[in-house]
Scaffold this motif. Structure first.
Motif, mmCIF file in Angstrom:
data_model
loop_
_atom_site.group_PDB
_atom_site.id
_atom_site.type_symbol
_atom_site.label_atom_id
_atom_site.label_comp_id
_atom_site.label_asym_id
_atom_site.label_seq_id
_atom_site.Cartn_x
_atom_site.Cartn_y
_atom_site.Cartn_z
ATOM 1 N N GLN A 85 -31.507 -5.352 -3.669
ATOM 2 C CA GLN A 85 -32.451 -5.704 -2.601
ATOM 3 C C GLN A 85 -31.975 -5.134 -1.263
ATOM 4 N N LYS A 86 -30.666 -5.223 -1.005
ATOM 5 C CA LYS A 86 -30.130 -4.675 0.248
ATOM 6 C C LYS A 86 -30.307 -3.158 0.298
ATOM 7 N N ILE A 87 -30.154 -2.498 -0.852
ATOM 8 C CA ILE A 87 -30.362 -1.043 -0.906
ATOM 9 C C ILE A 87 -31.824 -0.721 -0.601
ATOM 10 N N GLU A 88 -32.756 -1.482 -1.182
ATOM 11 C CA GLU A 88 -34.186 -1.273 -0.904
ATOM 12 C C GLU A 88 -34.487 -1.497 0.578
ATOM 13 N N ASP A 89 -33.924 -2.562 1.154
ATOM 14 C CA ASP A 89 -34.117 -2.846 2.573
ATOM 15 C C ASP A 89 -33.556 -1.713 3.433
ATOM 16 N N THR A 90 -32.399 -1.187 3.038
ATOM 17 C CA THR A 90 -31.789 -0.086 3.778
ATOM 18 C C THR A 90 -32.665 1.152 3.701
ATOM 19 N N LYS A 91 -33.235 1.442 2.525
ATOM 20 C CA LYS A 91 -34.123 2.605 2.389
ATOM 21 C C LYS A 91 -35.335 2.469 3.312
ATOM 22 N N ALA A 108 -32.081 19.697 10.080
ATOM 23 C CA ALA A 108 -32.569 18.321 10.185
ATOM 24 C C ALA A 108 -32.402 17.584 8.854
ATOM 25 N N ILE A 109 -32.725 18.253 7.756
ATOM 26 C CA ILE A 109 -32.617 17.627 6.435
ATOM 27 C C ILE A 109 -31.158 17.346 6.089
ATOM 28 N N THR A 110 -30.270 18.255 6.429
ATOM 29 C CA THR A 110 -28.838 18.049 6.176
ATOM 30 C C THR A 110 -28.349 16.822 6.928
ATOM 31 N N ARG A 111 -28.710 16.719 8.217
ATOM 32 C CA ARG A 111 -28.291 15.546 9.005
ATOM 33 C C ARG A 111 -28.898 14.271 8.451
ATOM 34 N N ALA A 112 -30.176 14.317 8.061
ATOM 35 C CA ALA A 112 -30.844 13.133 7.508
ATOM 36 C C ALA A 112 -30.153 12.685 6.228
ATOM 37 N N ASN A 113 -29.805 13.639 5.373
ATOM 38 C CA ASN A 113 -29.121 13.299 4.120
ATOM 39 C C ASN A 113 -27.762 12.661 4.379
ATOM 40 N N GLN A 114 -27.048 13.141 5.403
ATOM 41 C CA GLN A 114 -25.747 12.567 5.740
ATOM 42 C C GLN A 114 -25.893 11.117 6.196
ATOM 43 N N VAL A 115 -26.870 10.856 7.062
ATOM 44 C CA VAL A 115 -27.105 9.493 7.544
ATOM 45 C C VAL A 115 -27.512 8.610 6.370
ATOM 46 N N ASN A 116 -28.424 9.100 5.550
ATOM 47 C CA ASN A 116 -28.923 8.370 4.388
ATOM 48 C C ASN A 116 -27.772 7.981 3.465
ATOM 49 N N GLN A 117 -26.944 8.951 3.118
ATOM 50 C CA GLN A 117 -25.837 8.711 2.187
ATOM 51 C C GLN A 117 -24.827 7.724 2.768
ATOM 52 N N THR A 118 -24.510 7.880 4.048
ATOM 53 C CA THR A 118 -23.558 6.989 4.703
ATOM 54 C C THR A 118 -24.062 5.553 4.683
ATOM 55 N N GLU A 119 -25.333 5.367 5.010
ATOM 56 C CA GLU A 119 -25.919 4.021 5.044
ATOM 57 C C GLU A 119 -25.939 3.387 3.654
ATOM 58 N N LEU A 120 -26.401 4.138 2.658
ATOM 59 C CA LEU A 120 -26.500 3.587 1.301
ATOM 60 C C LEU A 120 -25.115 3.338 0.698
ATOM 61 N N ASP A 121 -24.171 4.228 0.968
ATOM 62 C CA ASP A 121 -22.797 4.026 0.480
ATOM 63 C C ASP A 121 -22.207 2.748 1.057
ATOM 64 N N ALA A 122 -22.469 2.512 2.340
ATOM 65 C CA ALA A 122 -21.922 1.322 3.000
ATOM 66 C C ALA A 122 -22.445 0.055 2.335
ATOM 67 N N VAL A 123 -23.731 0.026 2.017
ATOM 68 C CA VAL A 123 -24.318 -1.150 1.362
ATOM 69 C C VAL A 123 -23.739 -1.314 -0.035
ATOM 70 N N ALA A 124 -23.706 -0.231 -0.779
ATOM 71 C CA ALA A 124 -23.242 -0.301 -2.169
ATOM 72 C C ALA A 124 -21.777 -0.725 -2.239
ATOM 73 N N LYS A 125 -20.930 -0.161 -1.398
ATOM 74 C CA LYS A 125 -19.497 -0.477 -1.437
ATOM 75 C C LYS A 125 -19.222 -1.884 -0.929
ATOM 76 N N MET A 126 -19.981 -2.305 0.058
ATOM 77 C CA MET A 126 -19.748 -3.608 0.680
ATOM 78 C C MET A 126 -20.085 -4.743 -0.288
ATOM 79 N N ASP A 127 -21.142 -4.564 -1.076
ATOM 80 C CA ASP A 127 -21.664 -5.687 -1.841
ATOM 81 C C ASP A 127 -21.470 -5.602 -3.345
#
Length: 106
Positions: free
Chosen positions: A15-21, A75-94
């Motif tokens: 659910q947190k991953i979906e909210d993050t997306k 722009a896509i490269t930067r977006a992917n970096q932000v996306n991956q960082t955010e999702l990794d943080a949620v996945a690793k944290m929880d």
């Protein structure tokens, strides 16, 4: 090992991953050509939000195409970096530590 607790934690993490997306749709990334003649805004989920093209670029189709490719890729490269960082943080944290599951989020 508390299997029910782990399953609950897994559902909570999903659910947190979906909210993050969903939140990533609201994070805007601005990118532009070095001379500022082309500006592009994308979301952290790589949806294009806006493209601003200076009039002088409209006179040279080939140059405009080159600019679009270059700036969109940045722009896509930067977006992917932000996306991956955010999702990794949620996945690793929880995520509960389940042997073999660490490869799921790579």
């Amino acid at each position: 090992m508390d299997l029910m607790g782990m399953m609950g934690k897994l559902k909570e993490t999903q659910q947190k991953i979906e909210d993050t997306k969903k939140r990533l749709d609201t994070i805007l990334i601005d990118e532009q050509s070095s001379d500022g003649l082309l500006q592009i805004t994308v979301t952290a989920n790589t949806a294009i939000k806006s493209i601003n093209i200076a009039d002088e670029l409209l006179e040279d189709k080939e140059q405009l195409e080159d600019y679009l490719i270059l700036v969109l890729n940045k722009a896509i490269t930067r977006a992917n970096q932000v996306n991956q960082t955010e999702l990794d943080a949620v996945a690793k944290m929880d995520m509960p530590m389940i042997p073999g599951m660490d490869n799921l989020f790579k």
